[in-house]
Write a protein that holds these residues in place. Structure first.
Motif, PDB file in Angstrom:
ATOM      1  N   MET A  72       0.844  -1.191   0.000  1.00  0.00           N
ATOM      2  CA  MET A  72       0.000   0.000   0.000  1.00  0.00           C
ATOM      3  C   MET A  72       0.882   1.244   0.000  1.00  0.00           C
ATOM      4  N   ASP A  73       0.681   2.117  -1.002  1.00  0.00           N
ATOM      5  CA  ASP A  73       1.465   3.343  -1.123  1.00  0.00           C
ATOM      6  C   ASP A  73       0.514   4.530  -1.102  1.00  0.00           C
ATOM      7  N   LEU A  74       0.579   5.335  -0.018  1.00  0.00           N
ATOM      8  CA  LEU A  74      -0.326   6.464   0.132  1.00  0.00           C
ATOM      9  C   LEU A  74       0.275   7.770  -0.378  1.00  0.00           C
ATOM     10  N   ALA A  75       1.501   7.718  -0.901  1.00  0.00           N
ATOM     11  CA  ALA A  75       2.131   8.928  -1.430  1.00  0.00           C
ATOM     12  C   ALA A  75       1.766   9.088  -2.911  1.00  0.00           C
ATOM     13  N   PHE A  76       1.570  10.348  -3.320  1.00  0.00           N
ATOM     14  CA  PHE A  76       1.263  10.621  -4.721  1.00  0.00           C
ATOM     15  C   PHE A  76       2.557  10.667  -5.528  1.00  0.00           C
ATOM     16  N   THR A  77       2.503  10.150  -6.742  1.00  0.00           N
ATOM     17  CA  THR A  77       3.668  10.142  -7.621  1.00  0.00           C
ATOM     18  C   THR A  77       3.894  11.546  -8.184  1.00  0.00           C
ATOM     19  N   PRO A  78       5.088  11.818  -8.740  1.00  0.00           N
ATOM     20  CA  PRO A  78       5.313  13.125  -9.379  1.00  0.00           C
ATOM     21  C   PRO A  78       4.303  13.403 -10.490  1.00  0.00           C
ATOM     22  N   GLU A  79       3.919  12.354 -11.234  1.00  0.00           N
ATOM     23  CA  GLU A  79       2.927  12.546 -12.299  1.00  0.00           C
ATOM     24  C   GLU A  79       1.574  12.939 -11.718  1.00  0.00           C
ATOM     25  N   GLU A  80       1.213  12.331 -10.592  1.00  0.00           N
ATOM     26  CA  GLU A  80      -0.056  12.670  -9.945  1.00  0.00           C
ATOM     27  C   GLU A  80      -0.019  14.079  -9.367  1.00  0.00           C
ATOM     28  N   GLN A  81       1.115  14.486  -8.839  1.00  0.00           N
ATOM     29  CA  GLN A  81       1.248  15.860  -8.329  1.00  0.00           C
ATOM     30  C   GLN A  81       1.149  16.870  -9.468  1.00  0.00           C
ATOM     31  N   ALA A  82       1.719  16.537 -10.611  1.00  0.00           N
ATOM     32  CA  ALA A  82       1.611  17.425 -11.776  1.00  0.00           C
ATOM     33  C   ALA A  82       0.168  17.505 -12.249  1.00  0.00           C
ATOM     34  N   PHE A  83      -0.521  16.366 -12.200  1.00  0.00           N
ATOM     35  CA  PHE A  83      -1.933  16.351 -12.561  1.00  0.00           C
ATOM     36  C   PHE A  83      -2.727  17.247 -11.619  1.00  0.00           C
ATOM     37  N   ARG A  84      -2.428  17.186 -10.316  1.00  0.00           N
ATOM     38  CA  ARG A  84      -3.103  18.037  -9.346  1.00  0.00           C
ATOM     39  C   ARG A  84      -2.900  19.520  -9.682  1.00  0.00           C
ATOM     40  N   GLU A  85      -1.679  19.895 -10.017  1.00  0.00           N
ATOM     41  CA  GLU A  85      -1.392  21.296 -10.337  1.00  0.00           C
ATOM     42  C   GLU A  85      -2.168  21.749 -11.572  1.00  0.00           C
ATOM     43  N   GLU A  86      -2.284  20.849 -12.549  1.00  0.00           N
ATOM     44  CA  GLU A  86      -3.034  21.175 -13.760  1.00  0.00           C
ATOM     45  C   GLU A  86      -4.513  21.430 -13.423  1.00  0.00           C
ATOM     46  N   ILE A  87      -5.072  20.556 -12.604  1.00  0.00           N
ATOM     47  CA  ILE A  87      -6.475  20.704 -12.208  1.00  0.00           C
ATOM     48  C   ILE A  87      -6.657  21.991 -11.412  1.00  0.00           C
ATOM     49  N   ARG A  88      -5.754  22.252 -10.475  1.00  0.00           N
ATOM     50  CA  ARG A  88      -5.859  23.438  -9.621  1.00  0.00           C
ATOM     51  C   ARG A  88      -5.844  24.714 -10.455  1.00  0.00           C
ATOM     52  N   ALA A  89      -4.940  24.770 -11.416  1.00  0.00           N
ATOM     53  CA  ALA A  89      -4.843  25.966 -12.257  1.00  0.00           C
ATOM     54  C   ALA A  89      -6.106  26.155 -13.086  1.00  0.00           C
ATOM     55  N   TRP A  90      -6.642  25.070 -13.631  1.00  0.00           N
ATOM     56  CA  TRP A  90      -7.846  25.199 -14.459  1.00  0.00           C
ATOM     57  C   TRP A  90      -9.040  25.636 -13.629  1.00  0.00           C
ATOM     58  N   VAL A  91      -9.204  25.042 -12.441  1.00  0.00           N
ATOM     59  CA  VAL A  91     -10.344  25.401 -11.586  1.00  0.00           C
ATOM     60  C   VAL A  91     -10.253  26.863 -11.162  1.00  0.00           C
ATOM     61  N   ARG A  92      -9.069  27.317 -10.815  1.00  0.00           N
ATOM     62  CA  ARG A  92      -8.898  28.725 -10.428  1.00  0.00           C
ATOM     63  C   ARG A  92      -9.274  29.663 -11.572  1.00  0.00           C
ATOM     64  N   ALA A  93      -8.957  29.255 -12.774  1.00  0.00           N
ATOM     65  CA  ALA A  93      -9.215  30.117 -13.927  1.00  0.00           C
ATOM     66  C   ALA A  93     -10.670  30.090 -14.372  1.00  0.00           C
ATOM     67  N   ASN A  94     -11.413  29.036 -14.036  1.00  0.00           N
ATOM     68  CA  ASN A  94     -12.749  28.865 -14.601  1.00  0.00           C
ATOM     69  C   ASN A  94     -13.889  28.878 -13.601  1.00  0.00           C
ATOM     70  N   LEU A  95     -13.611  28.731 -12.313  1.00  0.00           N
ATOM     71  CA  LEU A  95     -14.674  28.744 -11.306  1.00  0.00           C
ATOM     72  C   LEU A  95     -15.130  30.181 -11.063  1.00  0.00           C
ATOM     73  N   PRO A  96     -16.401  30.510 -11.306  1.00  0.00           N
ATOM     74  CA  PRO A  96     -16.884  31.875 -11.080  1.00  0.00           C
ATOM     75  C   PRO A  96     -16.691  32.303  -9.624  1.00  0.00           C
ATOM     76  N   ALA A  97     -16.198  33.519  -9.428  1.00  0.00           N
ATOM     77  CA  ALA A  97     -15.882  33.998  -8.083  1.00  0.00           C
ATOM     78  C   ALA A  97     -17.116  34.086  -7.199  1.00  0.00           C
ATOM     79  N   ASP A  98     -18.264  34.461  -7.779  1.00  0.00           N
ATOM     80  CA  ASP A  98     -19.470  34.588  -6.951  1.00  0.00           C
ATOM     81  C   ASP A  98     -19.917  33.227  -6.425  1.00  0.00           C
TER      82      ASP A  98
END
Length: 393
Positions: A1-27
């Motif tokens: 069992m490995d509970l640590a995220f891989t570098p690829e998964e961390q990069a995926f997280r950053e991609e998702i975070r950036a997109w959500v910040r750019a597209n989620l309406p502030a209101d």
């Protein structure tokens, strides 16, 4: 069992975070972070934004237009959306009925229904529970009688979440009384604009009509709206209920609300009180433990092993945590959290609040609403019995 995220998964997280910040309406984000009332437009606006990107069905395989993400990627997407203040995806279409249509629907049904779900254009509701048929779902009595090329549906569904917005509803209906109760149930898709469908609101403790009764009075439903085979609906229902086991824990929202609790405690001047800090620390330990449990399930799925059959345990701990953070928010604000002022749930409300901070206004509503969590989705008492049988043996 490995509970640590891989570098690829961390990069995926950053991609998702950036997109959500750019597209989620502030209101919308402001409303979510401050527990203000979300309108139908708010929820569907975000759903359509996700749909345009192809992420409303973020758990869908590529063959049906989804991104084809694995269990860990889906978890990271849900976590980043929750932490950013995105509304929860209304699950009845993309998370619940869509996988059933994919697995058991005909090619014509898939072509007809899946695009509207994926785009966020069509609002789906769930027709499972009935008076007397909640935890014992096999006892449903809502009747569908086959007459030629149509079914005639009569009966009632209840606790239909956001049913007042529904355009289509998927229902478990009784098509036979022969044999065991489970063998006479069918899975039917019903247009809620059909003559004979009536939606009646159920007003809850917080003054909201979040749930509804849905009545069927000689409603005509084309036989082509039957999913799979007649009297095999129980199999399809179990597929639906087991499809998203980790989602019911709602650990991502718990992490966001934990940070909100800390903000409220600091604003109210109780964050430095050792006894209150102890309560926050205990809650945080429980949230981290729940997250580790979810990650264990994801690790098993990712490695191809048999995933841990602990949906009941996830539901028990997740619901208790939701109730606990809403209680601690009330305690932090003290008497200023007590008034339930429905107008205060609207963004931009400028009325007089009797003492305290503006952020205290929604606390009573959240507290009252969270009383439901240990009951819906199978009451925690029933879930403990299931855990004792399945996990402990």
């Amino acid at each position: 069992m490995d509970l640590a995220f891989t570098p690829e998964e961390q990069a995926f997280r950053e991609e998702i975070r950036a997109w959500v910040r750019a597209n989620l309406p502030a209101d919308i984000s402001h409303k979510v972070h401050n527990a203000l009332r979300l309108t139908r437009d708010d929820m569907q606006r975000w759903a359509k934004i996700l749909g345009k990107k192809g992420w409303l069905g973020h758990g869908w395989p590529k063959e049906f237009g989804g991104p084809g993400w694995n269990a860990v990627q889906k978890h990271l997407f849900e976590e980043e959306c929750a932490l950013a203040g995105a509304p929860r995806v209304v699950p009845f279409g993309p998370v619940m009925v869509a996988p059933v249509i994919m697995a058991f629907g005909s090619p014509e049904q898939q072509k007809r229904f899946l695009p509207g779900i994926a785009s966020g254009e069509v609002w789906w509701s769930q027709g499972y529970s009935e008076p007397g048929s909640g935890s014992d779902l096999a006892s449903v009595k809502c009747r569908a009688e086959r007459r030629g090329d149509k079914y005639i549906v009569n009966g009632q569904k209840t606790w239909t979440t956001l049913g007042q917005y529904g355009e289509w509803i998927f229902c478990l209906v009784r098509t036979s009384n022969e044999g065991k109760p489970q063998t006479g149930i069918s899975f039917l898709l019903v247009d809620m604009k059909s003559p004979g469908v009536t939606v009646r609101p159920i007003v809850l403790l917080d003054g909201e009509a979040e749930v509804n009764e849905v009545w069927f009075d000689n409603v005509e439903v084309p036989a082509e709206n039957l999913i799979g085979e007649e009297n095999k609906g129980w199999t399809y229902a179990k597929h639906l209920l087991s499809h998203e086991r980790t989602n019911i824990a709602d650990v991502n929202r718990a992490k966001r609300e934990l940070e909100r609790l800390k903000r409220i405690a600091k604003a109210e001047g109780v964050y430095d009180d050792p006894r209150f800090r102890d309560e926050i620390a205990k809650l945080e330990v429980d949230v981290v433990a729940l997250e580790m449990l979810v990650l264990r399930v994801l690790s098993a799925e990712k490695s191809g092993k048999n995933s841990l059959d602990i949906a009941g345990l996830l539901k028990i701990r997740g619901s208790e945590i939701q109730q606990r953070y809403s209680e601690l928010m009330m305690l932090a604000a003290g008497p200023f959290s007590l008034p339930l002022i429905e107008e205060a749930m609207e963004a931009g409300w400028q009325g007089d609040f009797p003492g305290g901070l503006a952020g205290d206004a929604p606390l009573a509503s959240t507290y009252f609403n969270m009383r439901k969590t240990t009951i819906y989705g199978g009451s925690n008492e029933v879930q403990r019995n299931i855990v004792s049988q399945v996990v402990l043996g």
